[in-house]
Enzyme design. Sequence first.
Site, PDB file in Angstrom:
ATOM      1  CG  ASP A 197      16.008  66.304 -72.335  1.00  0.00           C
ATOM      2  OD1 ASP A 197      16.815  65.984 -71.433  1.00  0.00           O
ATOM      3  OD2 ASP A 197      16.376  66.592 -73.493  1.00  0.00           O
ATOM      4  CG  HIS A 198      15.348  61.844 -73.344  1.00  0.00           C
ATOM      5  ND1 HIS A 198      14.637  62.837 -73.990  1.00  0.00           N
ATOM      6  CD2 HIS A 198      16.425  61.586 -74.122  1.00  0.00           C
ATOM      7  CE1 HIS A 198      15.260  63.150 -75.118  1.00  0.00           C
ATOM      8  NE2 HIS A 198      16.347  62.403 -75.215  1.00  0.00           N
ATOM      9  CB  CYS A 204      18.139  69.162 -71.606  1.00  0.00           C
ATOM     10  SG  CYS A 204      19.063  70.479 -72.409  1.00  0.00           S
ATOM     11  N   GLY A 205      20.455  67.422 -71.741  1.00  0.00           N
ATOM     12  CA  GLY A 205      21.787  66.857 -71.961  1.00  0.00           C
ATOM     13  C   GLY A 205      22.866  67.918 -71.802  1.00  0.00           C
ATOM     14  CB  THR A 206      23.882  70.681 -73.807  1.00  0.00           C
ATOM     15  OG1 THR A 206      22.609  71.088 -74.349  1.00  0.00           O
ATOM     16  CG2 THR A 206      24.504  69.628 -74.708  1.00  0.00           C
ATOM     17  N   GLY A 207      21.852  71.369 -71.320  1.00  0.00           N
ATOM     18  CA  GLY A 207      21.242  72.542 -70.678  1.00  0.00           C
ATOM     19  C   GLY A 207      20.906  73.632 -71.694  1.00  0.00           C
ATOM     20  CB  ILE A 208      22.071  74.281 -75.148  1.00  0.00           C
ATOM     21  CG1 ILE A 208      23.520  74.429 -74.686  1.00  0.00           C
ATOM     22  CG2 ILE A 208      21.769  75.316 -76.235  1.00  0.00           C
ATOM     23  CD1 ILE A 208      24.553  74.084 -75.771  1.00  0.00           C
ATOM     24  N   GLY A 209      19.175  73.380 -74.963  1.00  0.00           N
ATOM     25  CA  GLY A 209      17.837  73.373 -75.554  1.00  0.00           C
ATOM     26  C   GLY A 209      16.774  73.788 -74.556  1.00  0.00           C
ATOM     27  CG  HIS A 248      26.220  91.145 -62.959  1.00  0.00           C
ATOM     28  ND1 HIS A 248      27.357  91.274 -63.722  1.00  0.00           N
ATOM     29  CD2 HIS A 248      26.602  91.447 -61.685  1.00  0.00           C
ATOM     30  CE1 HIS A 248      28.372  91.627 -62.948  1.00  0.00           C
ATOM     31  NE2 HIS A 248      27.939  91.730 -61.713  1.00  0.00           N
ATOM     32  NE  ARG A 278      27.646  97.798 -63.534  1.00  0.00           N
ATOM     33  CZ  ARG A 278      27.949  97.510 -62.270  1.00  0.00           C
ATOM     34  NH1 ARG A 278      27.445  98.237 -61.270  1.00  0.00           N
ATOM     35  NH2 ARG A 278      28.751  96.506 -61.987  1.00  0.00           N
ATOM     36  CG  HIS A 279      23.617  94.888 -62.672  1.00  0.00           C
ATOM     37  ND1 HIS A 279      24.378  94.545 -63.760  1.00  0.00           N
ATOM     38  CD2 HIS A 279      24.488  95.030 -61.627  1.00  0.00           C
ATOM     39  CE1 HIS A 279      25.646  94.461 -63.399  1.00  0.00           C
ATOM     40  NE2 HIS A 279      25.743  94.748 -62.111  1.00  0.00           N
TER      41      HIS A 279
END
Length: 147
Positions: free
Chosen positions: A8-9, A65-70, A98, A133-134
């Site tokens: 994003d911007h 993005c700004g945080t990478g979260i959204g 993993h 397991r992974h």
Amino acid sequence: MKISMACDHGAYQYKNEIKEMLQKEGHEIIDCGCNGPESVDYPDYAKAAATLVANGEVDKGIVLCGTGIGISIAANKVKGIRCALCTDVTMAKLTREHNDANMLSMGQRTTGIETCKDIVHAFLNTPFSEGERHIKRIQKITEIESE
Ligand code: RB5
């Protein structure tokens, strides 16, 4: 490797810098935007990059993005996507080993550019462990999608 990228911007500078680095290294980049400071909605760009990954049109996706979260939350809504928000190299290596993550997310406001470049290299160069397991846990994630 063929890689989709989107941002994003809040992260178009990092996206452009990382894109340039990867192109110099011989990777093919499908740039899903955005490309300027005008305010945009990160889900639109996440969806474009993630859909290419989910359809097998690219090998991996990288979003910022700004945080990478959204943008990671949005990418993870596309069926088949395992998008990992990473802030250091250890996270990038472990999410490949993993989780067999097929997309990487980072934040321009939260992580320095040199660290981001190291994260990208770790992400692209680390194979999935193929550990039993992974594989089982990833299968369980896939099952949640169809519940
Ligand atoms: C955009 O203002 C900002 O919300 C976005 O870049 C990101 O940080 C969201 O998670």
